[in-house]
Design an enzyme around this catalytic site. Structure first.
Site, PDB file in Angstrom:
ATOM      1  CG  HIS A   1      -1.138  -6.548  -0.983  1.00 50.74           C
ATOM      2  ND1 HIS A   1      -0.526  -5.270  -0.761  1.00 50.74           N
ATOM      3  CD2 HIS A   1      -1.816  -6.784   0.132  1.00 50.74           C
ATOM      4  CE1 HIS A   1      -0.752  -4.824   0.141  1.00 50.74           C
ATOM      5  NE2 HIS A   1      -1.672  -5.637   0.927  1.00 50.74           N
TER       6      HIS A   1
ATOM      7  CG  ASP B   1      -5.213  -4.354   2.519  1.00 47.41           C
ATOM      8  OD1 ASP B   1      -4.798  -5.085   1.626  1.00 47.41           O
ATOM      9  OD2 ASP B   1      -4.461  -4.163   3.489  1.00 47.41           O
TER      10      ASP B   1
ATOM     11  CD  GLU C   1      -6.796   3.394   2.952  1.00 42.21           C
ATOM     12  OE1 GLU C   1      -5.989   2.576   2.330  1.00 42.21           O
ATOM     13  OE2 GLU C   1      -6.709   4.002   3.878  1.00 42.21           O
TER      14      GLU C   1
ATOM     15  CG  ASP D   1      -4.032   0.081  -2.044  1.00 40.86           C
ATOM     16  OD1 ASP D   1      -5.061  -0.560  -2.292  1.00 40.86           O
ATOM     17  OD2 ASP D   1      -3.702   0.193  -0.993  1.00 40.86           O
ATOM     18  CG  HIS D   2      -2.803  -3.542  -2.826  1.00 33.85           C
ATOM     19  ND1 HIS D   2      -3.564  -4.399  -2.187  1.00 33.85           N
ATOM     20  CD2 HIS D   2      -2.168  -2.576  -2.214  1.00 33.85           C
ATOM     21  CE1 HIS D   2      -3.295  -4.015  -1.088  1.00 33.85           C
ATOM     22  NE2 HIS D   2      -2.656  -2.781  -0.943  1.00 33.85           N
TER      23      HIS D   2
ATOM     24  CG  HIS E   1      -3.800  -8.352   4.359  1.00 30.66           C
ATOM     25  ND1 HIS E   1      -2.791  -8.729   3.859  1.00 30.66           N
ATOM     26  CD2 HIS E   1      -4.054  -7.080   4.182  1.00 30.66           C
ATOM     27  CE1 HIS E   1      -2.149  -7.834   3.319  1.00 30.66           C
ATOM     28  NE2 HIS E   1      -2.552  -6.565   3.515  1.00 30.66           N
TER      29      HIS E   1
ATOM     30  CB  SER F   1      -0.977   0.017   1.157  1.00 31.07           C
ATOM     31  OG  SER F   1      -1.904  -0.963   1.150  1.00 31.07           O
TER      32      SER F   1
HETATM   33 ZN   LIG Z   1      -2.801  -4.533   2.383  1.00 29.68          ZN
END
Ligand SMILES: [Zn+2]
Length: 436
Positions: free
Chosen positions: A401, A266, A261, A308-309, A270, A97
């Site tokens: 990621h 995310d 955000e 961002d990914h 994870h 990130s």
């Molecule tokens: Zn992450």
């Protein structure tokens, strides 16, 4: 100065219009004469870890299974392109990130872990700093700690995302007008006093946002991150933060740049926790809808949304089965961790867990849960997540990621510039070229 600005826009238009015109199979070709007008305000929205499978999954998650059609989402409405996310060579193809936030804020690729610095650890200007120099207001509204990698990549310069205290301390110099999110533990009393001396109102409760009248506000609403949407259903904290941020920042006649955000999408990825990930997606989508409405009402505002990914390698359908059951996921009324914590202190845990899950595990599954409960909260959390993934046919390939391209969504003046394929660094360059 004016000449220079005009040149920049001409550059942006001439570089990016051919790309936009080439990507228009079902959109009318863009006429050079209708070059996009320059926005006064830019709202950048990042779904942290929100790869394409998250927006697809959210479509089915929010679908009404009792109607024939699958309803369109805000993501479907606003999609314009795709972006690659790879970091600087030295970090390979899969970004974190920090490197991605730096790319999206400054247009420069760097190593994983870098906050607003290049490969040689030299500070680089972000869109926030450039906007400030132009007399605009800036702000961030997030669900993680405000000094976490993504907002830090827009506001700070540090060789490592792990230097949380140093990053927090550096925020006093960024002059960002609105800073909303979590992270109380990283802001000492001395630091808070420095913010107050600089004219910031400091608040710690979302409910205090209503009373904020000063243009500068530091709002830290949690020790680290804000509660997950799935555990906090009536609140919609990101939407509340975003509405207030816009109302404060829009008082500046020179315009504003705001970063919003959906940080915890995310974290759900994870954790391979589909329940929490979808709850965060819903909250992020609700916030985008608020911004979409703002853009409709204020045609001088551009919104650009991306990730961002990608995180977790989420799969819609797994275990060799051609099915995915979002209704089962939707029926779970709290995060697996929350359910596990409750179960560990509860005599009547089985019955209460069945209520929380919204489905009844078979006897073999119940035995697995009981065995995990004996091992403690962590094991039980994992067992609950695995059971939900198994029963809903949700797949995961990683606890980290993945390097797949992410989507780009945009609306408002300049939105056409983001059509087709681009690199994440191009997103920053285009946004910066659109600043006044
Ligand atoms: Zn992450």
């Amino acid at each position: 100065m004016l000449f220079k600005r005009a040149m920049l826009l001409v550059c942006a238009v001439s570089i990016f219009l051919p790309l936009a015109a080439g990507a228009t199979t079902n959109n009318p070709a863009i006429d050079i004469q209708q070059a996009p007008a320059r926005p006064k305000n830019i709202i950048i929205m990042i779904g942290d870890g929100m790869g394409p499978e998250y927006t697809s999954a959210y479509r089915y998650y929010q679908d009404n299974p009792n109607t024939e059609e699958v309803e369109e989402t805000v993501f479907d409405r606003l999609l314009v392109g795709m972006a690659s996310t790879y970091p600087a060579r030295v970090s390979g193809y899969v970004t974190d990130s920090a490197a991605s936030a730096t790319a999206l804020s400054s247009g420069i690729k760097t190593y994983n872990g870098a906050i607003g610095v290049d490969e040689h650890k030299k500070p680089i200007s972000s869109i926030m700093q450039i906007a400030k120099k132009k007399g605009m207001s800036t702000g961030v509204a997030v669900k993680s700690q405000v000094n976490h990698a993504t907002p830090a990549g827009f506001l700070a310069h540090n060789e490592s995302r792990q230097n949380y205290v140093a990053i927090a301390e550096s925020y006093i110099d960024t002059d960002a007008d609105v800073i909303l999110g979590g992270g109380q533990r990283y802001f000492s009393e001395t630091l808070i006093n420095k913010f107050k001396d600089k004219g910031y109102q400091y608040i710690t409760e979302l409910s205090q946002l209503d009373s904020v009248k000063k243009p500068k506000v530091l709002g830290l609403f949690a020790d680290i991150e804000l509660p997950l949407a799935v555990n906090d259903k009536d609140i919609n904290s990101l939407t509340i933060e975003t509405k207030k941020a816009i109302s404060l920042l829009s008082q500046n006649p020179n315009g504003f740049v705001l970063l919003v955000e959906g940080s915890l999408i995310d974290w759900g990825g994870h954790d391979n926790d589909i329940v929490s990930a979808m709850g965060e997606m819903e909250e992020f989508a609700n916030t985008i809808e608020v911004v979409e409405q703002y853009v409709r009402d204020h045609p001088d505002t551009l919104v650009v949304i991306t990730a961002d990914h990608n995180t977790g390698g989420l799969s819609i359908g797994a275990n060799g089965v051609y099915a995915w059951d979002p209704q089962l996921i939707k029926g779970v009324n709290a995060s697996p961790k929350h359910i596990a914590e409750k179960a560990n202190e509860d005599q009547n845990w089985q019955q209460n867990m069945i209520t929380s899950l919204g489905f009844t595990p078979d006897s073999h599954e119940l035995q697995t849960l009981a065995d995990a409960r004996e091992e403690g909260t962590k094991a039980l959390t994992t067992a609950i997540k695995q059971l939900i993934s198994l029963k809903s046919n949700t797949g995961w390939t990683s606890g980290g990621h993945t390097g797949v391209d992410v989507q780009v969504f945009a609306d408002g003046p300049g939105a056409n510039l983001f059509r087709g394929h681009q690199d994440n660094t191009d997103i920053a360059k285009k946004m910066i070229s659109l600043l006044p």
